[in-house]
Enzyme design. Sequence first.
Site, short mmCIF file in Angstrom:
data_model
loop_
_atom_site.label_atom_id
_atom_site.label_comp_id
_atom_site.label_asym_id
_atom_site.label_seq_id
_atom_site.Cartn_x
_atom_site.Cartn_y
_atom_site.Cartn_z
N GLU A 1 -14.81 4.20 9.99
CA GLU A 1 -15.44 5.20 10.68
C GLU A 1 -15.12 6.67 10.27
O GLU A 1 -14.05 6.84 9.44
CB GLU A 1 -14.57 5.10 12.25
CG GLU A 1 -14.73 3.93 12.79
CD GLU A 1 -13.99 4.12 14.41
OE1 GLU A 1 -14.23 3.07 15.08
OE2 GLU A 1 -13.30 5.08 14.55
N TYR B 1 -8.99 7.68 19.85
CA TYR B 1 -9.93 6.98 19.10
C TYR B 1 -10.27 5.58 19.13
O TYR B 1 -11.02 5.10 18.56
CB TYR B 1 -10.15 7.43 17.66
CG TYR B 1 -10.45 9.00 17.61
CD1 TYR B 1 -11.48 9.47 17.15
CD2 TYR B 1 -9.54 9.92 17.96
CE1 TYR B 1 -11.84 10.75 17.46
CE2 TYR B 1 -9.68 11.32 17.94
CZ TYR B 1 -11.07 11.82 17.71
OH TYR B 1 -11.44 13.00 17.68
N GLN C 1 0.88 -0.99 0.00
CA GLN C 1 -0.02 0.03 -0.09
C GLN C 1 0.79 1.41 -0.15
O GLN C 1 0.28 2.41 -0.05
CB GLN C 1 -1.00 0.03 1.36
CG GLN C 1 -2.10 -1.17 1.32
CD GLN C 1 -2.69 -1.27 2.66
OE1 GLN C 1 -2.36 -0.45 3.47
NE2 GLN C 1 -3.63 -2.34 2.72
N TYR D 1 -10.86 -9.93 10.53
CA TYR D 1 -11.27 -10.54 9.15
C TYR D 1 -11.40 -12.48 9.41
O TYR D 1 -12.16 -12.89 8.56
CB TYR D 1 -10.04 -10.50 8.18
CG TYR D 1 -9.73 -9.05 7.79
CD1 TYR D 1 -10.60 -8.53 7.04
CD2 TYR D 1 -8.59 -8.38 8.04
CE1 TYR D 1 -10.63 -7.19 6.64
CE2 TYR D 1 -8.35 -7.13 7.57
CZ TYR D 1 -9.41 -6.60 6.95
OH TYR D 1 -9.24 -5.36 6.60
N HIS E 1 -0.98 0.25 5.62
CA HIS E 1 -1.61 0.94 6.61
C HIS E 1 -0.57 2.31 7.06
O HIS E 1 -0.11 2.30 8.03
CB HIS E 1 -2.15 0.38 7.72
CG HIS E 1 -2.99 -0.71 7.63
ND1 HIS E 1 -3.61 -1.41 9.04
CD2 HIS E 1 -3.59 -1.33 6.75
CE1 HIS E 1 -4.38 -2.21 8.57
NE2 HIS E 1 -4.56 -2.15 7.33
#
Length: 365
Positions: A241, A251, A85, A262, A149
Amino acid sequence: MTLRPVALSIAAYSLLVVPAFALETSQGSLTVTEIASGFDQPWGIGHLPDGGILVTERDGAVIHLRADGSRISLSGVPRVVADGQGGMLDVMIPRDFADTREVFLSYVASDGRGVGTALGVGRLNASGTAFESFETLWQMAPHPGQGRHFGSRIVEAADGHIFLTTGDRGDRPSAQDVRNHNGAVIRLTRTGEVPSDNPLQNIPGARHEIYSYGHRNPQGAALDLNGNLWVVEHGARGGDEVNKVLPGANYGWPVISYGTHYSGAKIGEGTRKANMEQPEFYWDPSMAPSGMMIYSGKLWPEWEGDIFVGSLKFSYISRLSGDDIREVEQIESNETSRVRDVVEGPDGAIGFLSVNNSSLYKITP
Protein backbone atom coordinates in the site's frame (compact mmCIF):
# COMPACT_ATOMS: atom_id res chain seq x y z
CA MET A 1 -4.27 14.79 -6.83
CA THR A 2 -0.77 16.05 -7.62
CA LEU A 3 1.85 15.51 -4.93
CA ARG A 4 4.45 18.25 -4.52
CA PRO A 5 7.58 17.20 -2.66
CA VAL A 6 9.44 19.01 0.07
CA ALA A 7 12.84 20.15 -1.19
CA LEU A 8 15.55 18.03 0.39
CA SER A 9 18.61 19.84 1.73
CA ILE A 10 21.14 17.25 0.63
CA ALA A 11 24.44 17.73 -1.14
CA ALA A 12 25.04 17.10 -4.81
CA TYR A 13 26.50 13.80 -5.83
CA SER A 14 30.13 14.81 -6.11
CA LEU A 15 31.98 11.60 -5.29
CA LEU A 16 34.43 10.09 -7.71
CA VAL A 17 32.45 7.87 -10.06
CA VAL A 18 33.19 5.30 -12.69
CA PRO A 19 30.83 3.01 -14.60
CA ALA A 20 27.86 4.66 -16.36
CA PHE A 21 25.00 2.86 -18.12
CA ALA A 22 22.05 3.81 -20.33
CA LEU A 23 18.57 3.64 -18.80
CA GLU A 24 15.48 3.84 -21.00
CA THR A 25 12.58 5.78 -19.43
CA SER A 26 9.56 7.88 -20.36
CA GLN A 27 12.01 10.83 -20.35
CA GLY A 28 14.19 9.15 -22.95
CA SER A 29 17.57 7.56 -22.47
CA LEU A 30 19.02 8.59 -19.08
CA THR A 31 22.35 7.76 -17.48
CA VAL A 32 22.89 5.51 -14.45
CA THR A 33 26.24 6.03 -12.76
CA GLU A 34 27.74 3.87 -10.05
CA ILE A 35 28.78 6.06 -7.10
CA ALA A 36 30.19 3.32 -4.86
CA SER A 37 30.04 -0.46 -4.55
CA GLY A 38 30.97 -3.29 -2.19
CA PHE A 39 28.30 -2.66 0.45
CA ASP A 40 27.00 -5.44 2.71
CA GLN A 41 23.17 -5.32 2.67
CA PRO A 42 22.90 -1.53 2.17
CA TRP A 43 19.74 -0.02 3.67
CA GLY A 44 19.65 3.77 3.91
CA ILE A 45 21.20 6.90 2.36
CA GLY A 46 21.94 10.22 4.07
CA HIS A 47 23.52 13.24 2.36
CA LEU A 48 25.91 15.60 4.11
CA PRO A 49 26.26 19.31 3.23
CA ASP A 50 29.90 18.91 2.20
CA GLY A 51 29.00 16.44 -0.57
CA GLY A 52 29.65 13.29 1.47
CA ILE A 53 27.13 10.48 1.79
CA LEU A 54 26.35 8.12 4.67
CA VAL A 55 25.17 4.59 3.80
CA THR A 56 23.90 2.17 6.44
CA GLU A 57 24.57 -1.56 6.24
CA ARG A 58 22.18 -3.94 7.96
CA ASP A 59 24.91 -5.79 9.88
CA GLY A 60 25.55 -2.62 11.89
CA ALA A 61 27.98 -0.43 9.94
CA VAL A 62 27.57 3.17 8.78
CA ILE A 63 29.84 3.96 5.83
CA HIS A 64 30.98 7.53 5.17
CA LEU A 65 31.61 8.13 1.47
CA ARG A 66 33.62 11.33 1.49
CA ALA A 67 33.37 13.99 -1.16
CA ASP A 68 36.96 13.25 -2.24
CA GLY A 69 35.99 9.64 -3.06
CA SER A 70 37.49 7.99 0.04
CA ARG A 71 35.39 5.90 2.40
CA ILE A 72 35.46 4.93 6.07
CA SER A 73 33.33 2.84 8.41
CA LEU A 74 32.34 5.15 11.26
CA SER A 75 33.12 4.26 14.85
CA GLY A 76 30.81 5.10 17.74
CA VAL A 77 27.76 3.50 16.12
CA PRO A 78 25.13 1.90 18.38
CA ARG A 79 25.10 -1.83 19.05
CA VAL A 80 22.42 -3.46 16.90
CA VAL A 81 20.70 -6.83 16.77
CA ALA A 82 21.39 -8.01 13.21
CA ASP A 83 18.89 -10.85 12.96
CA GLY A 84 16.57 -11.62 10.05
CA GLN A 85 15.24 -8.29 8.77
CA GLY A 86 16.70 -6.43 11.74
CA GLY A 87 19.95 -4.55 12.18
CA MET A 88 21.13 -1.08 11.24
CA LEU A 89 18.31 0.43 9.20
CA ASP A 90 17.72 4.05 8.18
CA VAL A 91 19.79 7.24 8.42
CA MET A 92 18.47 10.81 8.40
CA ILE A 93 20.51 14.02 8.16
CA PRO A 94 18.42 16.90 9.60
CA ARG A 95 18.20 20.29 7.95
CA ASP A 96 20.34 21.94 10.63
CA PHE A 97 23.24 19.49 10.36
CA ALA A 98 25.71 22.24 9.50
CA ASP A 99 25.06 23.75 12.94
CA THR A 100 24.42 20.64 15.07
CA ARG A 101 26.30 17.87 13.19
CA GLU A 102 23.54 15.52 14.40
CA VAL A 103 22.77 12.29 12.53
CA PHE A 104 19.69 10.19 13.32
CA LEU A 105 19.73 6.40 12.93
CA SER A 106 17.05 3.73 13.26
CA TYR A 107 18.11 0.23 14.21
CA VAL A 108 17.02 -2.90 16.04
CA ALA A 109 18.11 -3.02 19.69
CA SER A 110 17.62 -5.34 22.65
CA ASP A 111 16.68 -4.41 26.21
CA GLY A 112 17.21 -7.93 27.54
CA ARG A 113 13.52 -8.86 27.30
CA GLY A 114 13.06 -8.57 23.58
CA VAL A 115 14.07 -6.56 20.54
CA GLY A 116 12.50 -3.67 18.72
CA THR A 117 13.04 -0.69 16.47
CA ALA A 118 14.96 2.15 18.12
CA LEU A 119 15.79 5.75 17.21
CA GLY A 120 19.08 7.32 18.20
CA VAL A 121 21.20 10.37 17.49
CA GLY A 122 24.92 11.08 17.46
CA ARG A 123 27.18 13.95 16.46
CA LEU A 124 29.52 13.31 13.57
CA ASN A 125 32.97 14.51 14.57
CA ALA A 126 34.81 17.15 12.57
CA SER A 127 37.01 14.60 10.81
CA GLY A 128 33.99 12.53 9.73
CA THR A 129 35.36 9.35 11.31
CA ALA A 130 33.12 8.75 14.32
CA PHE A 131 29.90 9.56 16.15
CA GLU A 132 30.38 11.44 19.39
CA SER A 133 28.01 10.91 22.32
CA PHE A 134 25.60 8.62 20.48
CA GLU A 135 22.42 8.06 22.50
CA THR A 136 19.20 6.10 22.07
CA LEU A 137 16.29 8.54 22.10
CA TRP A 138 13.44 6.06 21.90
CA GLN A 139 12.82 2.32 21.61
CA MET A 140 9.57 0.56 20.85
CA ALA A 141 8.08 -1.63 23.54
CA PRO A 142 10.04 -4.91 23.39
CA HIS A 143 8.54 -7.86 21.60
CA PRO A 144 9.76 -11.46 21.71
CA GLY A 145 8.64 -12.21 18.15
CA GLN A 146 10.65 -13.24 15.15
CA GLY A 147 13.29 -11.08 13.45
CA ARG A 148 10.96 -9.44 10.97
CA HIS A 149 8.75 -6.42 10.26
CA PHE A 150 10.70 -3.66 12.01
CA GLY A 151 9.87 -0.86 9.53
CA SER A 152 11.78 1.49 9.49
CA ARG A 153 12.21 4.93 7.90
CA ILE A 154 12.98 8.25 9.56
CA VAL A 155 11.54 11.53 8.22
CA GLU A 156 12.12 15.03 9.55
CA ALA A 157 8.75 16.77 9.57
CA ALA A 158 8.29 20.34 8.37
CA ASP A 159 7.94 21.46 12.01
CA GLY A 160 11.18 19.71 13.02
CA HIS A 161 9.57 16.74 14.75
CA ILE A 162 10.63 13.22 13.79
CA PHE A 163 8.49 10.54 12.15
CA LEU A 164 9.62 6.91 12.52
CA THR A 165 7.83 3.86 11.09
CA THR A 166 7.58 0.49 12.84
CA GLY A 167 6.30 -2.88 11.61
CA ASP A 168 3.90 -5.31 13.23
CA ARG A 169 6.80 -7.65 14.16
CA GLY A 170 4.91 -10.54 12.55
CA ASP A 171 2.24 -10.33 15.27
CA ARG A 172 -0.68 -9.25 13.09
CA PRO A 173 -3.32 -8.36 15.73
CA SER A 174 -0.84 -6.15 17.59
CA ALA A 175 -1.06 -3.54 14.80
CA GLN A 176 -4.61 -2.78 16.04
CA ASP A 177 -3.57 -2.49 19.69
CA VAL A 178 -2.45 1.03 20.55
CA ARG A 179 -1.11 -0.21 23.88
CA ASN A 180 2.04 -1.22 21.97
CA HIS A 181 4.10 0.40 19.21
CA ASN A 182 3.72 -2.34 16.59
CA GLY A 183 2.63 -1.41 13.07
CA ALA A 184 2.65 2.33 13.66
CA VAL A 185 3.97 5.70 12.61
CA ILE A 186 5.69 7.22 15.64
CA ARG A 187 6.03 10.99 16.11
CA LEU A 188 8.65 12.39 18.47
CA THR A 189 10.43 15.61 19.28
CA ARG A 190 14.12 15.97 18.35
CA THR A 191 15.00 14.82 21.87
CA GLY A 192 12.73 11.75 21.83
CA GLU A 193 9.83 13.21 23.81
CA VAL A 194 6.11 12.99 22.99
CA PRO A 195 4.85 16.16 21.24
CA SER A 196 1.99 17.78 23.12
CA ASP A 197 -0.30 17.62 20.07
CA ASN A 198 0.10 13.90 19.27
CA PRO A 199 -3.35 12.45 18.49
CA LEU A 200 -3.70 9.63 21.07
CA GLN A 201 -2.88 11.65 24.17
CA ASN A 202 -6.36 11.30 25.64
CA ILE A 203 -6.85 7.58 25.01
CA PRO A 204 -6.30 5.61 28.23
CA GLY A 205 -3.54 3.03 27.90
CA ALA A 206 -2.45 4.18 24.45
CA ARG A 207 1.19 4.72 23.62
CA HIS A 208 1.28 8.48 23.19
CA GLU A 209 4.12 8.34 20.66
CA ILE A 210 1.72 6.82 18.08
CA TYR A 211 0.68 9.11 15.23
CA SER A 212 -1.12 6.46 13.15
CA TYR A 213 -1.54 2.70 13.41
CA GLY A 214 -2.87 -0.39 11.61
CA HIS A 215 0.21 -0.59 9.38
CA ARG A 216 1.89 -3.88 8.45
CA ASN A 217 5.52 -3.05 7.63
CA PRO A 218 6.16 0.48 6.26
CA GLN A 219 9.67 0.62 4.79
CA GLY A 220 9.32 3.83 2.81
CA ALA A 221 8.27 7.33 3.86
CA ALA A 222 8.42 10.86 2.42
CA LEU A 223 6.92 14.34 2.78
CA ASP A 224 5.08 16.26 0.09
CA LEU A 225 5.54 20.00 -0.44
CA ASN A 226 2.78 20.79 2.05
CA GLY A 227 4.55 18.77 4.75
CA ASN A 228 2.17 15.81 4.63
CA LEU A 229 3.64 12.40 5.41
CA TRP A 230 3.24 9.48 3.01
CA VAL A 231 4.32 5.90 3.63
CA VAL A 232 4.60 2.77 1.53
CA GLU A 233 4.23 -0.59 3.24
CA HIS A 234 4.50 -4.28 2.55
CA GLY A 235 1.32 -6.29 2.27
CA ALA A 236 1.28 -10.05 2.55
CA ARG A 237 0.54 -11.84 -0.72
CA GLY A 238 -0.52 -8.71 -2.59
CA GLY A 239 -1.85 -5.59 -0.94
CA ASP A 240 1.33 -3.48 -0.77
CA GLU A 241 0.00 0.00 0.00
CA VAL A 242 0.77 3.69 -0.52
CA ASN A 243 -0.89 5.67 2.27
CA LYS A 244 -1.25 9.35 3.09
CA VAL A 245 -0.80 9.47 6.85
CA LEU A 246 -3.43 11.29 8.91
CA PRO A 247 -3.07 11.92 12.66
CA GLY A 248 -4.79 9.24 14.73
CA ALA A 249 -5.92 7.27 11.69
CA ASN A 250 -6.23 3.48 11.56
CA TYR A 251 -4.96 1.92 8.31
CA GLY A 252 -6.71 -1.37 8.88
CA TRP A 253 -4.08 -4.09 9.08
CA PRO A 254 -4.93 -6.96 9.61
CA VAL A 255 -8.68 -6.32 9.64
CA ILE A 256 -8.78 -5.10 6.04
CA SER A 257 -6.34 -5.71 3.19
CA TYR A 258 -6.22 -6.02 -0.59
CA GLY A 259 -3.97 -9.07 -0.31
CA THR A 260 -4.23 -12.59 1.03
CA HIS A 261 -2.14 -14.59 3.44
CA TYR A 262 0.82 -16.45 1.90
CA SER A 263 -1.28 -19.61 2.20
CA GLY A 264 -3.91 -17.99 -0.02
CA ALA A 265 -6.35 -17.64 2.87
CA LYS A 266 -8.46 -14.50 3.24
CA ILE A 267 -7.15 -11.70 5.45
CA GLY A 268 -9.51 -10.27 8.05
CA GLU A 269 -12.93 -8.97 7.04
CA GLY A 270 -12.34 -7.85 3.46
CA THR A 271 -11.09 -4.66 1.87
CA ARG A 272 -13.16 -1.98 3.62
CA LYS A 273 -14.47 -1.19 7.08
CA ALA A 274 -15.85 1.92 8.76
CA ASN A 275 -13.25 4.10 10.49
CA MET A 276 -10.37 2.43 8.65
CA GLU A 277 -8.48 4.27 5.94
CA GLN A 278 -8.24 3.20 2.31
CA PRO A 279 -4.86 3.20 0.56
CA GLU A 280 -4.19 5.80 -2.10
CA PHE A 281 -2.81 2.94 -4.22
CA TYR A 282 -2.04 -0.74 -3.80
CA TRP A 283 -0.13 -3.40 -5.73
CA ASP A 284 -1.45 -6.86 -6.42
CA PRO A 285 0.63 -8.96 -6.83
CA SER A 286 3.08 -7.65 -4.27
CA MET A 287 6.22 -5.88 -5.51
CA ALA A 288 7.84 -5.68 -2.02
CA PRO A 289 8.21 -1.88 -1.70
CA SER A 290 11.04 -0.22 0.17
CA GLY A 291 12.49 3.31 -0.05
CA MET A 292 10.15 6.07 -1.20
CA MET A 293 10.77 9.52 -2.73
CA ILE A 294 8.46 12.27 -4.02
CA TYR A 295 10.16 14.11 -6.88
CA SER A 296 10.65 17.89 -7.17
CA GLY A 297 10.76 18.04 -10.96
CA LYS A 298 14.12 19.81 -10.96
CA LEU A 299 15.69 17.82 -13.81
CA TRP A 300 12.52 16.31 -15.27
CA PRO A 301 9.56 18.72 -14.86
CA GLU A 302 7.14 16.10 -16.21
CA TRP A 303 7.88 14.00 -13.09
CA GLU A 304 7.13 16.80 -10.62
CA GLY A 305 5.12 15.45 -7.69
CA ASP A 306 5.48 11.82 -8.78
CA ILE A 307 6.15 9.08 -6.25
CA PHE A 308 9.16 6.79 -6.77
CA VAL A 309 9.28 3.48 -4.87
CA GLY A 310 11.96 0.79 -4.96
CA SER A 311 10.93 -2.83 -5.51
CA LEU A 312 12.74 -5.59 -3.65
CA LYS A 313 10.86 -8.36 -5.46
CA PHE A 314 10.75 -7.40 -9.14
CA SER A 315 13.88 -5.20 -9.18
CA TYR A 316 12.62 -1.92 -10.58
CA ILE A 317 11.75 1.59 -9.45
CA SER A 318 8.02 2.20 -9.63
CA ARG A 319 6.80 5.65 -10.69
CA LEU A 320 3.30 6.61 -9.58
CA SER A 321 1.45 9.68 -10.78
CA GLY A 322 -1.91 11.35 -11.31
CA ASP A 323 -4.79 12.81 -9.32
CA ASP A 324 -6.01 9.24 -8.91
CA ILE A 325 -2.63 7.70 -8.16
CA ARG A 326 -1.57 4.87 -10.46
CA GLU A 327 1.67 3.14 -11.37
CA VAL A 328 2.55 4.67 -14.71
CA GLU A 329 6.11 3.41 -15.23
CA GLN A 330 8.54 0.73 -14.12
CA ILE A 331 12.11 2.02 -14.39
CA GLU A 332 14.22 -1.09 -14.80
CA SER A 333 17.79 -2.03 -15.68
CA ASN A 334 20.52 -4.37 -14.48
CA GLU A 335 21.37 -1.74 -11.87
CA THR A 336 17.88 -1.69 -10.28
CA SER A 337 18.29 -5.16 -8.80
CA ARG A 338 16.41 -5.19 -5.46
CA VAL A 339 16.18 -1.47 -4.78
CA ARG A 340 16.28 -0.74 -1.03
CA ASP A 341 16.26 3.07 -0.96
CA VAL A 342 15.44 5.91 -3.38
CA VAL A 343 16.30 9.59 -2.75
CA GLU A 344 16.58 12.88 -4.64
CA GLY A 345 19.77 14.93 -4.67
CA PRO A 346 19.78 18.75 -4.56
CA ASP A 347 20.50 18.95 -8.29
CA GLY A 348 17.52 16.68 -9.04
CA ALA A 349 19.54 13.50 -9.63
CA ILE A 350 17.83 10.36 -8.37
CA GLY A 351 19.95 8.11 -6.14
CA PHE A 352 19.19 4.52 -5.24
CA LEU A 353 20.69 1.52 -3.46
CA SER A 354 20.76 -1.93 -5.09
CA VAL A 355 20.97 -4.79 -2.60
CA ASN A 356 21.88 -7.42 -5.19
CA ASN A 357 24.57 -5.25 -6.77
CA SER A 358 25.78 -3.98 -3.36
CA SER A 359 25.99 -0.52 -4.95
CA LEU A 360 24.85 3.09 -4.77
CA TYR A 361 23.82 4.63 -8.10
CA LYS A 362 22.52 7.96 -9.39
CA ILE A 363 20.27 8.72 -12.39
CA THR A 364 21.00 11.84 -14.45
CA PRO A 365 20.04 13.12 -17.93
